[in-house]
Design a protein around this motif. Sequence first.
Motif, PDB file in Angstrom:
ATOM      1  N   LEU B   5      15.309  -7.809  71.882  1.00 43.93           N
ATOM      2  CA  LEU B   5      16.033  -9.048  71.576  1.00 43.93           C
ATOM      3  C   LEU B   5      15.064 -10.213  71.367  1.00 43.93           C
ATOM      4  O   LEU B   5      15.353 -11.177  70.650  1.00 43.93           O
ATOM      5  CB  LEU B   5      17.022  -9.364  72.713  1.00 43.93           C
ATOM      6  N   ASN B   7      12.592 -10.327  69.577  1.00 43.34           N
ATOM      7  CA  ASN B   7      12.243 -10.484  68.153  1.00 43.34           C
ATOM      8  C   ASN B   7      13.070 -11.552  67.454  1.00 43.34           C
ATOM      9  O   ASN B   7      12.604 -12.167  66.502  1.00 43.34           O
ATOM     10  CB  ASN B   7      12.448  -9.152  67.401  1.00 43.34           C
ATOM     11  N   ILE B   8      14.318 -11.714  67.892  1.00 39.76           N
ATOM     12  CA  ILE B   8      15.176 -12.699  67.209  1.00 39.76           C
ATOM     13  C   ILE B   8      15.512 -13.916  68.078  1.00 39.76           C
ATOM     14  O   ILE B   8      16.011 -14.914  67.574  1.00 39.76           O
ATOM     15  CB  ILE B   8      16.487 -12.062  66.661  1.00 39.76           C
ATOM     16  N   LEU B   9      15.265 -13.836  69.388  1.00 39.45           N
ATOM     17  CA  LEU B   9      15.574 -14.984  70.268  1.00 39.45           C
ATOM     18  C   LEU B   9      14.592 -16.122  70.016  1.00 39.45           C
ATOM     19  O   LEU B   9      13.391 -15.892  69.924  1.00 39.45           O
ATOM     20  CB  LEU B   9      15.504 -14.577  71.740  1.00 39.45           C
ATOM     21  N   ARG B  10      15.119 -17.343  69.924  1.00 45.00           N
ATOM     22  CA  ARG B  10      14.292 -18.527  69.717  1.00 45.00           C
ATOM     23  C   ARG B  10      14.773 -19.651  70.629  1.00 45.00           C
ATOM     24  O   ARG B  10      15.913 -19.635  71.097  1.00 45.00           O
ATOM     25  CB  ARG B  10      14.392 -19.002  68.254  1.00 45.00           C
ATOM     26  N   CYS B  11      13.935 -20.640  70.819  1.00 44.63           N
ATOM     27  CA  CYS B  11      14.332 -21.825  71.567  1.00 44.63           C
ATOM     28  C   CYS B  11      15.425 -22.548  70.765  1.00 44.63           C
ATOM     29  O   CYS B  11      15.250 -22.823  69.575  1.00 44.63           O
ATOM     30  CB  CYS B  11      13.126 -22.754  71.742  1.00 44.63           C
ATOM     31  N   PRO B  12      16.583 -22.843  71.390  1.00 50.99           N
ATOM     32  CA  PRO B  12      17.661 -23.486  70.638  1.00 50.99           C
ATOM     33  C   PRO B  12      17.314 -24.912  70.194  1.00 50.99           C
ATOM     34  O   PRO B  12      17.914 -25.423  69.241  1.00 50.99           O
ATOM     35  CB  PRO B  12      18.833 -23.490  71.627  1.00 50.99           C
ATOM     36  N   LYS B  15      13.630 -24.032  67.744  1.00 48.94           N
ATOM     37  CA  LYS B  15      13.700 -22.735  67.051  1.00 48.94           C
ATOM     38  C   LYS B  15      12.360 -22.009  67.062  1.00 48.94           C
ATOM     39  O   LYS B  15      12.099 -21.131  66.225  1.00 48.94           O
ATOM     40  CB  LYS B  15      14.222 -22.876  65.606  1.00 48.94           C
ATOM     41  N   LYS B  46      19.232 -13.817  84.007  1.00 49.61           N
ATOM     42  CA  LYS B  46      19.846 -13.427  85.272  1.00 49.61           C
ATOM     43  C   LYS B  46      20.912 -12.368  85.012  1.00 49.61           C
ATOM     44  O   LYS B  46      21.710 -12.518  84.073  1.00 49.61           O
ATOM     45  CB  LYS B  46      20.495 -14.675  85.912  1.00 49.61           C
ATOM     46  N   ILE B  49      21.377 -11.328  81.461  1.00 45.03           N
ATOM     47  CA  ILE B  49      21.864 -12.270  80.435  1.00 45.03           C
ATOM     48  C   ILE B  49      20.939 -13.495  80.369  1.00 45.03           C
ATOM     49  O   ILE B  49      20.800 -14.223  81.355  1.00 45.03           O
ATOM     50  CB  ILE B  49      23.308 -12.734  80.752  1.00 45.03           C
ATOM     51  N   PRO B  50      20.288 -13.710  79.207  1.00 44.39           N
ATOM     52  CA  PRO B  50      19.467 -14.914  79.082  1.00 44.39           C
ATOM     53  C   PRO B  50      20.350 -16.156  78.918  1.00 44.39           C
ATOM     54  O   PRO B  50      21.300 -16.138  78.132  1.00 44.39           O
ATOM     55  CB  PRO B  50      18.644 -14.660  77.812  1.00 44.39           C
ATOM     56  N   ASN B  51      20.032 -17.205  79.678  1.00 46.94           N
ATOM     57  CA  ASN B  51      20.780 -18.456  79.529  1.00 46.94           C
ATOM     58  C   ASN B  51      20.015 -19.382  78.592  1.00 46.94           C
ATOM     59  O   ASN B  51      19.045 -20.026  78.971  1.00 46.94           O
ATOM     60  CB  ASN B  51      20.985 -19.125  80.891  1.00 46.94           C
ATOM     61  N   MET B  52      20.478 -19.430  77.326  1.00 45.71           N
ATOM     62  CA  MET B  52      19.784 -20.181  76.288  1.00 45.71           C
ATOM     63  C   MET B  52      20.386 -21.562  76.053  1.00 45.71           C
ATOM     64  O   MET B  52      20.228 -22.146  74.978  1.00 45.71           O
ATOM     65  CB  MET B  52      19.782 -19.368  74.980  1.00 45.71           C
ATOM     66  N   ILE B  53      21.077 -22.064  77.046  1.00 49.41           N
ATOM     67  CA  ILE B  53      21.608 -23.429  76.962  1.00 49.41           C
ATOM     68  C   ILE B  53      20.536 -24.377  77.507  1.00 49.41           C
ATOM     69  O   ILE B  53      19.966 -24.117  78.575  1.00 49.41           O
ATOM     70  CB  ILE B  53      22.933 -23.556  77.752  1.00 49.41           C
ATOM     71  N   HIS B  57      22.363 -29.621  78.756  1.00 48.09           N
ATOM     72  CA  HIS B  57      23.757 -29.190  78.489  1.00 48.09           C
ATOM     73  C   HIS B  57      24.300 -28.188  79.507  1.00 48.09           C
ATOM     74  O   HIS B  57      25.440 -27.757  79.395  1.00 48.09           O
ATOM     75  CB  HIS B  57      23.867 -28.586  77.083  1.00 48.09           C
TER      76      HIS B  57
END
Lengths: 226, 58
Positions: B5, B7-12, B15, B46, B49-53, B57
């Motif tokens: 994952l 490979n496609i996960l970026r900082c919201p 980016k 955790k 599940i990555p918390n990308m918020i 926010h």
Amino acid sequence: MLKKGQKWYKIEDVAEKYEDSRFTGGGKILDKKERETLLSLVDPKDKKILDIATGTGRFAELLSENGAEVIGLDASREMLLQSEIGSVQGDALSLPFKDESFDVSISMRFLHLLDPSDIDDFISEVGRVTKEKFVFESLHPLSLRMLYQWALPQGSRLYSNSFLKEIFHEVSVVKKVKSHERFIIPYGIYQSLPLDLTEEIMELDEKTAEDQEWLASTIYWEVFFE
Amino acid sequence: MKESLLNILRCPECKGELELAVEKKNKEIEEGTLHCSKCAIDYPIKDGIPNMITPKHR
């Protein structure tokens, strides 16, 4: 974002009982129809798909079972813990993915939770991470839905087709838009009907919604990207 | 989460790419952190599940 719905969906008890309460009795047939509709709009085989506001993963699982590689995104961690699909907690308005990560994105029962001023940014952001198209639904204001929507605990916003079309065409990455009208009788009413009655009413409903689009309570959209 | 994952996960926010630190791994990554050095933000993983918020926010 998600101001209205966020709190309600985060209550653990709501997340755990979500499927049970929504998909018994008439809700079962509605669920089947929704699945059929989604599969008629998305060919999942060998596709990378992002399910935005995936919730407990009902549609993500359907697409995965039909051959897609699916990632489910939701703001609610409590909902994601109920899902069997690869999950990411995130904000639909700033997606944590690199450009063109997915072939298709979907978002069911979500647009009505967005503020009108956020819709263009949302579509642009989905277009950034998606190569081919975005399939989602909106709830239509000129329908029976108006009669009962005050009762929804999570609140909802109803957007007309012309309002949405105008917004979609202003988003630079949008190439083409198609709409499909469904369900004259809103979901909530189907969910409270007994099973045998639902089948008959829904058959009649399907025929009428195709001819009388202004009566449809639910619009399925396909937004194609450049 | 699956390691692929990343490979496609970026900082919201920016980016940009993320650095992964794994704390607990079975088949998949159960606990850990995704760090964006540009924005100086940690995104926790955790229960897989990555918390990308972003923190403002959350």
